[in-house]
Write a protein that holds these residues in place. Structure first.
Motif, mmCIF file in Angstrom:
data_model
loop_
_atom_site.group_PDB
_atom_site.id
_atom_site.type_symbol
_atom_site.label_atom_id
_atom_site.label_comp_id
_atom_site.label_asym_id
_atom_site.label_seq_id
_atom_site.Cartn_x
_atom_site.Cartn_y
_atom_site.Cartn_z
ATOM 1 N N ARG A 150 -4.248 -8.910 -32.327
ATOM 2 C CA ARG A 150 -5.425 -7.716 -31.765
ATOM 3 C C ARG A 150 -5.677 -6.695 -32.803
ATOM 4 O O ARG A 150 -6.704 -6.205 -32.899
ATOM 5 C CB ARG A 150 -4.559 -7.156 -30.730
ATOM 6 C CG ARG A 150 -4.860 -8.149 -29.471
ATOM 7 C CD ARG A 150 -4.182 -7.285 -28.147
ATOM 8 N NE ARG A 150 -4.112 -8.410 -27.255
ATOM 9 C CZ ARG A 150 -4.759 -8.673 -25.987
ATOM 10 N NH1 ARG A 150 -5.895 -7.929 -26.111
ATOM 11 N NH2 ARG A 150 -4.595 -9.437 -24.986
ATOM 12 N N ASP A 200 -12.222 -7.269 -35.228
ATOM 13 C CA ASP A 200 -13.157 -6.238 -34.905
ATOM 14 C C ASP A 200 -13.169 -5.863 -33.618
ATOM 15 O O ASP A 200 -12.598 -6.631 -32.790
ATOM 16 C CB ASP A 200 -14.248 -6.445 -35.738
ATOM 17 C CG ASP A 200 -15.215 -7.566 -34.929
ATOM 18 O OD1 ASP A 200 -14.818 -8.112 -34.032
ATOM 19 O OD2 ASP A 200 -16.112 -7.997 -35.577
ATOM 20 N N ARG A 201 -14.325 -5.103 -32.953
ATOM 21 C CA ARG A 201 -14.484 -4.829 -31.792
ATOM 22 C C ARG A 201 -14.746 -6.055 -30.662
ATOM 23 O O ARG A 201 -14.868 -6.217 -29.570
ATOM 24 C CB ARG A 201 -15.064 -3.726 -31.396
ATOM 25 C CG ARG A 201 -16.512 -3.582 -31.772
ATOM 26 C CD ARG A 201 -16.955 -2.067 -31.827
ATOM 27 N NE ARG A 201 -18.221 -2.147 -32.703
ATOM 28 C CZ ARG A 201 -19.459 -2.425 -32.151
ATOM 29 N NH1 ARG A 201 -19.755 -2.665 -30.884
ATOM 30 N NH2 ARG A 201 -20.493 -2.214 -32.990
ATOM 31 N N ASN A 202 -15.411 -7.056 -31.535
ATOM 32 C CA ASN A 202 -15.870 -8.287 -30.658
ATOM 33 C C ASN A 202 -14.874 -9.451 -30.752
ATOM 34 O O ASN A 202 -14.946 -10.665 -30.706
ATOM 35 C CB ASN A 202 -17.107 -8.798 -31.567
ATOM 36 C CG ASN A 202 -18.341 -7.826 -31.301
ATOM 37 O OD1 ASN A 202 -18.655 -6.994 -30.331
ATOM 38 N ND2 ASN A 202 -19.032 -7.520 -32.255
ATOM 39 N N ASP A 203 -13.512 -8.932 -31.227
ATOM 40 C CA ASP A 203 -12.592 -9.960 -31.259
ATOM 41 C C ASP A 203 -12.687 -10.894 -32.416
ATOM 42 O O ASP A 203 -12.286 -12.215 -32.439
ATOM 43 C CB ASP A 203 -12.234 -10.596 -30.052
ATOM 44 C CG ASP A 203 -12.081 -9.644 -28.680
ATOM 45 O OD1 ASP A 203 -11.190 -8.468 -29.179
ATOM 46 O OD2 ASP A 203 -12.295 -9.919 -27.678
#
Ligand code: F6P
Length: 741
Positions: A310, A314-317
């Protein structure tokens, strides 16, 4: 074909227009004609009457017999076409007019004879023909008057007009009918032609000459066929490598987007204290697909299983991988512990895994595991729909973790090309019947465009299973199953490894590997070394190969002190009893055998329970004299292929279970029945004493085989088949569009 259809339609339209024009033009003309003709008819009748009665009338007039004149006129007026009869005497008086003589009639304005004998009188809407005929000279200047009612002409001309219109309308219907029949037969012929051409393509036959020149649609098909033919890949002649795979994608699937759905991720981030390291998992699937993704690019959607996963996305996994040289994207999906327990440990690994492998471990099926499996499959299907940038991506669905996903993805992206590969064996129909959700699993898989297994044998088992449990159409010749109008190709694609293997590049010479490995393991430099390297899985036959070592040292004790077997086993699925129990059993067995045959520092079996990265695995392979792969059942087994790939010195012997898919391709290995300890012991002994020349002969053939049939070929053949399916779909789309026009 478009032209022909248009011809048919034009023919019908022209016919109808012609008929409408005829009705519009001819109908009024027919009225005039009938009126004209009827009037002539009436005039002729008038003359006829005049000729018939002029004698008696003249006589009655001459004799002054006015009664006789009246009765002649009454007799003539009996004729229902004759309205009235009378006589205009020379002084202009009307004598003896019959009953229906119009009161407005007067002898004053009789037509002059030069203008003919007839004039028309109008009474309201009634037209009356007035015939005026001079009588004989002796009668003075008297005229016989015969009036005809012309109303019947209107009725007759209206009737004639209607008749003409109906006749032409009848013609119009006949012409339209002929055109419809023409179009119908033409369409049927075209459909047949299209189907046959598609059949030709499907079966690889060239278009037959008569079809080649038949119609414009054939020309279109030919163009498409030429496009297919343009795919510059004759699979037997290709030197399969990353470039060839990239070229294939570029030429045969231009602009295609590749997405992988697999449970296992290719890079796992692990945090130990302050340090985050990247691990590549011990997984045949990952070893096979990772190089393919490096070559193709795209997105790999997988469960994020590392404890530092995790914190590295990035913030989009997402994260670009491989970490040192990014070539594609890894999209991680997060699963709760409950989801993982139900979907991965439960349904996948306690249910389907033992169900599909003949290893005599009882499969366990729990309702709650099935629900978790459904939910996780949905989540991955959603992720595919989310990640897809196009409406028709190529989605590579991997393995028994995602049997439901192909159908779910098809529902979300109907135009996607879904290639599902089942990495484990497919059992016979009876065995598969144990699964409580067998129909759902089969239906899920049949959402795929292509469904691949390692061997033809597994394809056959699948066909039989479908045949037994699902209402569908199976075409064995074309190797397809059609369910609910959707066709799935079922084909064998034997998986393999990359060539040349990346891990080989950094390897020291074999002699160095031999020396270093022996030194690191605390073994004498000249000891004969056998290795086994895999996940700690009960399907791998780990206990069986240990028993074979035991049997060898029992039957040939002279090997004691001169031979060691090193088993590297990566812990896997340890949460499950079958796995933790196997580890306990293996450790106990090693202990027992080492006690029985060991002496001093000498231990015949070394069990190393930890994950090894590829470099270490290859080093071990290069240091070994033989490699033992004794799976009780295995879809393919890539360890066997990696071992021969690692041996660029063309030395080393492979002992290989006959129950692996690999044994179908690598017949130069020493093929064994892992259930028979003595047979395997004998094979180990044969391997240990095999002359270098024989080792070379055998491994050379196997290396060449693995080199040619490498993983790029595996992926390439599936992608080529996908390209052809897409082309066929295009042909069918063109056909459908033409039919809609
Ligand atoms: O054999 C099936 C398979 O998916 C392999 O491709 C792979 O080696 C193994 O199972 C991986 O297991 P897991 O991902 O559960 O560790």
């Amino acid at each position: 074909m478009k032209l022909r259809l248009a011809d048919g339609v034009k023919f019908a339209a022209a016919g109808v227009i012609l008929v409408v024009a005829l009705i519009a033009g001819v109908a009024p003309f027919s009225k005039t004609f009938i009126e004209h003709w009827s009037r002539r008819d009436v005039e002729a009748r008038s003359r006829l009457v005049y000729n018939a009665i002029q004698g008696p009338v003249s006589h009655a007039l001459a004799t002054g017999d006015m009664d006789r004149l009246g009765s002649i006129f009454d007799g003539v007026a009996q004729d229902n076409r004759i309205l009235a009869v009378g006589l205009c005497d020379p002084s202009g008086r009307l004598l003896k007019p019959t009953k229906l003589m119009p009161p407005t009639f007067s002898c004053d304005n009789l037509p002059d004879e030069e203008a003919g004998n007839f004039s028309t009188l109008t009474r309201g809407r009634q037209n009356i023909l007035v015939g005026t005929f001079p009588l004989a000279e002796q009668s003075g200047k008297a005229h016989l008057i015969i009036l005809h009612d012309l109303s019947f002409i209107d009725v007759r001309s209206d009737t004639a007009q209607t008749f003409v219109a109906l006749t032409f309308a009848g013609f119009a219907v006949v012409i339209a009918g002929i055109a419809a029949i023409f179009v119908f037969f033409m369409l049927r012929g075209w459909m047949r032609s299209l189907q046959m051409a598609v059949e030709d393509v499907r079966s690889g036959r060239p278009l037959s000459p008569e079809r080649r020149e038949l119609t414009p649609i054939d020309a279109q098909i030919q163009t498409l066929l030429r496009e297919i033919g343009r795919v510059p890949f004759e699979t037997t002649q290709i030197d399969w490598n990353p470039d060839a795979l990239q070229r294939l994608l570029h030429d045969a699937l231009p602009g295609a987007e590749v997405l992988i759905v697999a449970n296992r991720e290719p890079y796992i981030h692990i945090r130990t204290g302050q340090k985050v390291t990247v691990q590549t998992p011990a997984s045949g699937l990952v070893s096979a697909l990772e190089p393919v993704m490096r070559a193709c690019g795209g997105t790999w959607i997988a469960h994020g299983s590392g404890n530092a996963d995790r914190e590295t996305v990035d913030r989009n996994d997402k994260i670009a991988v491989p970490p040192q040289d990014p070539a594609y994207t890894l999209r991680r999906i997060w699963l709760t512990d409950e989801e993982q327990d139900g979907y991965y440990y439960g349904l996948a690994n306690e249910g389907l895994w033992p169900l599909c492998h003949i290893a005599f471990v009882r499969p366990t099926f729990r309702e709650e595991d099935w629900h978790a499996y459904e939910i996780v499959n949905e989540r991955f299907a959603d992720a595919v729909a989310q990640e897809a940038r196009t409406e028709d991506p190529i989605v590579l669905v991997q393995d028994y973790h995602f049997a439901l996903a192909p159908r779910m993805i098809r529902e979300r992206l109907p135009r996607a090309t879904i290639i599902t590969f089942w990495h484990i064996p497919w059992p016979n129909a009876e065995t598969f019947g144990i699964c409580p959700w067998k129909e759902r699993i089969i239906e899920g898989l049949l959402g795929s465009t292509i469904l691949g297994f390692h061997t033809q044998f597994h394809c056959n088992n699948f066909f039989e299973t479908v045949d037994r449990y699902v209402e569908s159409r199976i075409d064995r010749e074309r190797a397809t199953v059609t369910l609910g109008g959707h066709e799935t190709m079922v084909r064998p694609y034997p998986i393999s490894i990359e060539w040349p293997p990346r891990a080989l590049a950094s390897q020291p010479p074999v002699e160095t590997c031999r020396a270093e490995v022996r030194r690191d393991l605390g073994l004498p430099p000249d000891i004969k070394l056998a290795v086994g390297i895999e996940r700690f899985d009960y399907t791998k036959g780990l206990l069986d190969r240990m028993k074979a070592v035991d049997a060898l040292l029992t039957s040939t004790p002279s090997w004691k002190g001169h031979f060691v077997f090193v088993q590297v086993a990566a812990p896997t699925r340890s949460k499950l009893f079958a796995y933790s129990n196997l580890q306990n059993e293996a450790e106990a067995l090693v202990e027992e055998i080492n006690q029985r045959h060991g002496e001093g520092d000498y231990k015949p079996i070394l069990l190393i329970v930890r994950h090894h990265e590829h470099d270490e695995v290859f080093k071990l392979f290069r240091a070994a004299d033989l490699c033992i792969v004794s799976s009780l059942h295995d879809g393919m087994n890539l360890v066997a292929k990696e071992f021969v790939a690692a041996r660029d010195d063309e030395q080393g012997v492979l002992v290989l279970s006959s129950f692996t898919g690999a044994s179908r391709e690598m017949s130069e290995a020493l093929i064994v029945n892992p259930y028979h300890a003595q047979e395997m012991a004998q094979a180990i002994e044969t391997a240990l004493s095999m002359p270098a020349q024989e080792q070379r002969e055998r491994i050379r053939v196997m290396r060449q085989q693995v080199q040619e049939r490498n993983v790029y070929r595996w992926a390439g053949r599936m992608l080529l088949d996908a390209a052809q399916v897409r082309q066929r779909q295009r042909i069918l789309d063109i056909g459908n569009r033409n039919r809609e026009q």
